[in-house]
Design a protein around this motif. Structure first.
Motif, PDB file in Angstrom:
ATOM      1  N   THR A 363       0.833  -1.208   0.000  1.00  0.00           N
ATOM      2  CA  THR A 363       0.000   0.000   0.000  1.00  0.00           C
ATOM      3  C   THR A 363       0.866   1.256   0.000  1.00  0.00           C
ATOM      4  OG1 THR A 363      -1.714  -1.178   1.236  1.00  0.00           O
ATOM      5  CG2 THR A 363      -1.815   1.225   1.229  1.00  0.00           C
ATOM      6  N   GLN A 364       1.927   1.235   0.822  1.00  0.00           N
ATOM      7  CA  GLN A 364       2.795   2.402   0.921  1.00  0.00           C
ATOM      8  C   GLN A 364       3.535   2.666  -0.383  1.00  0.00           C
ATOM      9  OE1 GLN A 364       2.707   4.020   3.982  1.00  0.00           O
ATOM     10  NE2 GLN A 364       3.687   5.706   2.866  1.00  0.00           N
ATOM     11  N   ASN A 367       1.259   4.507  -2.510  1.00  0.00           N
ATOM     12  CA  ASN A 367       1.134   5.882  -2.017  1.00  0.00           C
ATOM     13  C   ASN A 367       2.345   6.724  -2.408  1.00  0.00           C
ATOM     14  OD1 ASN A 367      -1.294   5.211  -0.835  1.00  0.00           O
ATOM     15  ND2 ASN A 367      -0.426   4.880   1.201  1.00  0.00           N
TER      16      ASN A 367
END
Length: 405
Positions: A363-364, A367
């Motif tokens: 997820t990071q 992002n």
């Protein structure tokens, strides 16, 4: 330790074989070759430099070691003796550099050495995690299971590192291209603007154009100094980041710098938990697990935090309490560890932490990619505006003067 290149004949098939092998001397090399069912025809030193053996480890990829672990685990599980299993694995190994190492391991095992001790003599190929898990597997009689866990752990670690590197490659390429374009504009385009003004009496260049022209002349007239500064600066920086102070600064930047700080923090948590779970499941004691995991994480601050935690654990404190409040660990880690300690399921909880943070890393990465792209576009736009302004302002100045006249 020397590297020998040899030609031998397979005693069973009569086929000629040529390869490399690491040994203390020619006699030891001949013994290793004969132990593989080969009759040596010629043996000669490939690299007489005692440090030359270090070069052979550069080509051993994680995928090669994963395959080695899985094959060896399968053969041992099938009931084959260790030496025979190693010989079968080395016969299927395509990586010549790993083949050299495993041949030396076979020689040591035949001489009565434990597999973990034999692997430990090649730290550039097999790290402490690998050696410790093999040692625990040998001690508990579950070597095949330990090797299988090793392969899984290495695969997951390599996969997550590959994702992080992939996320950082794009901005690096964009920056390189951006600086290349800026360099071209400064060296090739701006001097043409200066030529326009040279023969005009009373014409004055804007301050922005003068600054960039000064940079242009410095690069053109002293290009060899610029190249020397870049080369020696790169060498100095490369050596500095390998020093203790340099590594400390760089590791701190990885954990604190925006926007990559949260990404690396979650990466370190995932690596700690995954490696810890693998070691604990293999029967490695908790204190030894903390030491080995610290080495595996490759961050001096996290390693120091684990060393301090190990001292507290040695004094009778729980691991969760030892990590509580440490800025190098995200708060969720000690909280989940406490649940695992209270329920007697520390290994399972470490695996859950690893799974959670590996998903968080994914997820990071998304992002960071979504943040970096617009930031790079803004930076690129600012530089483009500066260059265009330096080129167009003098032209507009000329047009204004002509219009007034």
């Amino acid at each position: 330790m020397l590297v020998f290149e040899y030609t031998a004949r397979n005693t069973a098939t009569g086929q000629k074989v040529s390869s490399d092998i690491a040994a203390e001397n020619e006699q030891a090399a001949a013994k290793i070759i004969q132990g593989q069912g080969l009759a040596p025809l010629s043996i000669k030193v490939k690299d007489s430099n005692s440090g030359g053996i270090l070069k052979i480890f550069n080509g051993i990829k994680t995928s090669d070691k994963v395959l080695f672990s899985r094959q060896l685990s399968t053969l041992i599980n099938a009931g084959l003796p260790l030496v025979q299993s190693l010989r079968n694995v080395v016969a299927q190994t395509e990586n010549k550099k790993l083949k050299v190492v495993v041949n030396q391991v076979i020689s040591d095992v035949e001489g009565g050495s434990a597999l973990a001790k034999a692997l430990g003599r090649h730290p550039e190929a097999f790290n402490k995690v690998f050696v410790s898990m093999v040692a625990a597997g040998e001690a508990s009689g579950t070597l095949d299971t330990a090797l299988e866990r090793l392969a899984n752990q290495q695969e997951k670690d390599a996969e997550i590192i590959s994702k992080v590197r992939g996320a950082l490659i794009y901005p690096a390429v964009v920056l390189v291209v951006m600086f290349a374009v800026i360099g071209f504009m400064i060296v090739k385009v701006l001097p043409q603007v200066e030529v326009l003004y040279k023969d005009l009496p009373g014409a004055s260049l804007p301050i922005l154009t003068k600054i960039l022209l000064w940079m242009s002349h410095a690069i053109i007239d002293y290009w060899w100094i610029v190249i020397a500064i870049v080369i020696f600066g790169g060498i100095f920086l490369g050596r500095w980041v390998r020093t203790s102070s340099g590594k400390s600064v760089m590791d701190n930047l990885k954990m604190k710098a925006w926007p990559i700080g949260p990404l690396f923090m979650k990466l370190y948590m995932a690596r700690f938990a995954r490696t810890g779970a693998t070691l604990v499941s293999s029967g490695v004691p908790l204190l030894q697990m903390l030491q080995i995991t610290g080495d595996a994480i490759s961050n001096v601050h996290v390693e120091h935090a684990l060393s301090k935690a190990a001292e507290k654990v040695k004094g009778g404190k729980a691991l969760s309490d030892s990590l509580e409040g440490d800025p190098n660990f995200l708060p969720l880690v000690p909280n989940m560890l406490r649940i695992g300690e209270q329920s007697g399921a520390l290994e399972a909880m470490l695996e859950k932490i690893a799974d959670y943070y590996e998903k968080e890393v994914d997820t990071q990465i998304r992002n960071v990619s979504s943040i970096i792209e617009p930031v790079l576009m803004v930076i690129l736009g600012v530089f483009a505006f500066i260059i265009v302004a330096a080129v167009l302002l003098p032209i507009y100045g000329l047009a204004g003067q002509n219009f007034i006249k």
